[in-house]
Design a protein around this motif. Structure first.
Motif, short mmCIF file in Angstrom:
data_model
loop_
_atom_site.label_atom_id
_atom_site.label_comp_id
_atom_site.label_asym_id
_atom_site.label_seq_id
_atom_site.Cartn_x
_atom_site.Cartn_y
_atom_site.Cartn_z
N MET A 54 0.84 -1.19 0.00
CA MET A 54 0.00 0.00 0.00
C MET A 54 0.88 1.25 0.00
O MET A 54 1.86 1.33 0.74
N ALA A 55 0.55 2.22 -0.82
CA ALA A 55 1.33 3.45 -0.92
C ALA A 55 1.16 4.29 0.33
O ALA A 55 0.08 4.38 0.90
N ALA A 56 2.25 4.90 0.78
CA ALA A 56 2.25 5.76 1.96
C ALA A 56 2.38 7.21 1.54
O ALA A 56 2.90 7.52 0.47
N LYS A 57 1.91 8.08 2.39
CA LYS A 57 2.08 9.52 2.21
C LYS A 57 3.13 9.95 3.23
O LYS A 57 2.94 9.80 4.44
N ILE A 58 4.25 10.44 2.73
CA ILE A 58 5.43 10.71 3.56
C ILE A 58 5.76 12.19 3.58
O ILE A 58 5.79 12.85 2.54
N LEU A 59 6.03 12.71 4.77
CA LEU A 59 6.45 14.10 4.93
C LEU A 59 7.96 14.14 5.09
O LEU A 59 8.54 13.36 5.85
N MET A 60 8.61 15.06 4.36
CA MET A 60 10.05 15.24 4.46
C MET A 60 10.32 16.69 4.90
O MET A 60 9.87 17.63 4.24
N LEU A 61 11.02 16.84 6.02
CA LEU A 61 11.34 18.17 6.55
C LEU A 61 12.73 18.57 6.12
O LEU A 61 13.72 17.92 6.47
N VAL A 62 12.82 19.66 5.35
CA VAL A 62 14.10 20.10 4.81
C VAL A 62 14.30 21.59 5.08
O VAL A 62 13.37 22.30 5.48
N GLY A 63 15.52 22.04 4.85
CA GLY A 63 15.84 23.46 5.01
C GLY A 63 17.09 23.77 4.22
O GLY A 63 17.72 22.87 3.64
N ASP A 64 17.47 25.03 4.19
CA ASP A 64 18.67 25.41 3.45
C ASP A 64 19.89 24.68 3.98
O ASP A 64 20.06 24.50 5.19
N PHE A 65 20.71 24.23 3.04
CA PHE A 65 21.93 23.47 3.29
C PHE A 65 21.67 22.10 3.89
O PHE A 65 22.50 21.53 4.59
N VAL A 66 20.50 21.54 3.55
CA VAL A 66 20.26 20.12 3.75
C VAL A 66 21.32 19.39 2.92
O VAL A 66 21.78 19.90 1.89
N GLU A 67 21.71 18.19 3.36
CA GLU A 67 22.72 17.44 2.60
C GLU A 67 22.11 16.99 1.28
O GLU A 67 21.03 16.41 1.26
N ASP A 68 22.81 17.25 0.21
CA ASP A 68 22.30 17.03 -1.15
C ASP A 68 21.81 15.60 -1.38
O ASP A 68 20.66 15.38 -1.78
N TYR A 69 22.66 14.62 -1.18
CA TYR A 69 22.28 13.23 -1.42
C TYR A 69 21.18 12.79 -0.47
O TYR A 69 20.31 12.00 -0.83
N GLU A 70 21.23 13.29 0.77
CA GLU A 70 20.29 12.83 1.79
C GLU A 70 18.88 13.37 1.59
O GLU A 70 17.93 12.86 2.20
N VAL A 71 18.73 14.37 0.74
CA VAL A 71 17.39 14.82 0.37
C VAL A 71 17.01 14.28 -1.01
O VAL A 71 15.91 13.78 -1.20
N MET A 72 17.91 14.35 -1.97
CA MET A 72 17.59 13.96 -3.35
C MET A 72 17.30 12.46 -3.46
O MET A 72 16.30 12.05 -4.07
N VAL A 73 18.17 11.63 -2.90
CA VAL A 73 18.04 10.18 -3.09
C VAL A 73 16.76 9.63 -2.45
O VAL A 73 15.97 8.97 -3.13
N PRO A 74 16.49 9.88 -1.16
CA PRO A 74 15.24 9.33 -0.62
C PRO A 74 13.99 9.94 -1.25
O PRO A 74 13.00 9.25 -1.45
N PHE A 75 14.03 11.24 -1.59
CA PHE A 75 12.88 11.89 -2.22
C PHE A 75 12.51 11.16 -3.51
O PHE A 75 11.35 10.86 -3.77
N GLN A 76 13.51 10.85 -4.32
CA GLN A 76 13.26 10.18 -5.60
C GLN A 76 12.98 8.69 -5.42
O GLN A 76 12.07 8.14 -6.06
N ALA A 77 13.76 8.03 -4.56
CA ALA A 77 13.62 6.58 -4.40
C ALA A 77 12.26 6.20 -3.81
O ALA A 77 11.64 5.22 -4.25
N LEU A 78 11.80 6.95 -2.84
CA LEU A 78 10.51 6.63 -2.22
C LEU A 78 9.35 6.84 -3.20
O LEU A 78 8.38 6.09 -3.19
#
Length: 198
Positions: A1-25
């Motif tokens: 079943m698909a989930a609805k996920i919230l991601m909390l980010v801000g300026d100078f978030v680590e690039d890979y740590e935001v891009m990779v999970p955002f896209q992979a999920l």
């Protein structure tokens, strides 16, 4: 079943740590809403690339601009099934925002899945979300984890720690393990079919 996920980010978030999970999920069918205080959908945050190059701590280089896809002011944590907190420098200032703290506390109190990586533990610690939990983080965050009542677990940079609904990892080299463990906590099943050469 698909989930609805919230991601909390801000300026100078680590690039890979935001891009990779955002896209992979999203790739496996989940909906991911990335938000930042005082910003709206379509606006962006700047990212930073943290690398491990033999120095006593990580190096930092400019990353990409990451585009947000939801409005922070309209987010209702009760509408989401899980939370993702990337690392980088963003968590150190996001933890000063009481609305962000309340959001994290919602996920912790309702025992919804939470995935945090690297400095994301700073935000969890400030929200009281790791008391009594085993977790890992970037090693420099160990004192904050312990001061917040968490049990810091030292693991290789490619590994993750799971304690109930909480999935944590030390840094982006752990993405394969961290995301795989988070998907298990979410109840996501990925089936592999045999490929046949034609």
């Amino acid at each position: 079943m698909a989930a609805k996920i919230l991601m909390l980010v801000g300026d100078f978030v680590e690039d890979y740590e935001v891009m990779v999970p955002f896209q992979a999920l999203q790739m496996v069918g989940h909906t991911v809403h990335a938000v930042c205080p005082n910003k709206k959908s379509g606006e962006s945050v700047r990212t930073a690339v943290h690398d491990f190059e033999g120095d006593q701590t990580y190096s930092e280089k400019p990353g990409h601009n990451f585009t947000l896809n939801a409005n922070f002011a309209e987010v209702k944590p009760a509408d989401y099934d899980a939370l993702v907190v990337p690392g980088g420098r963003a968590p150190e200032y996001l933890r000063l925002n009481q609305d962000v703290i309340a959001m994290v506390q919602h996920f912790a109190k309702t025992n919804k899945p939470i995935a945090a990586i690297c400095h994301g533990a700073q935000l969890l610690a400030a929200a009281g979300a790791i008391r009594g939990k085993r977790c890992c983080a970037y090693p420099a965050c160990a004192p904050e984890v312990q001061a917040a009542g968490g049990q810091y677990v030292e693991v290789p940079v490619t590994e993750a720690v799971v304690d109930g609904n909480l999935v944590t990892a030390p840094a982006w080299p752990a993405h394969p393990r961290w995301l795989a463990e988070f998907l298990k906590v979410l109840g996501t099943r990925i089936e592999h079919a045999e490929l046949m050469a034609v």
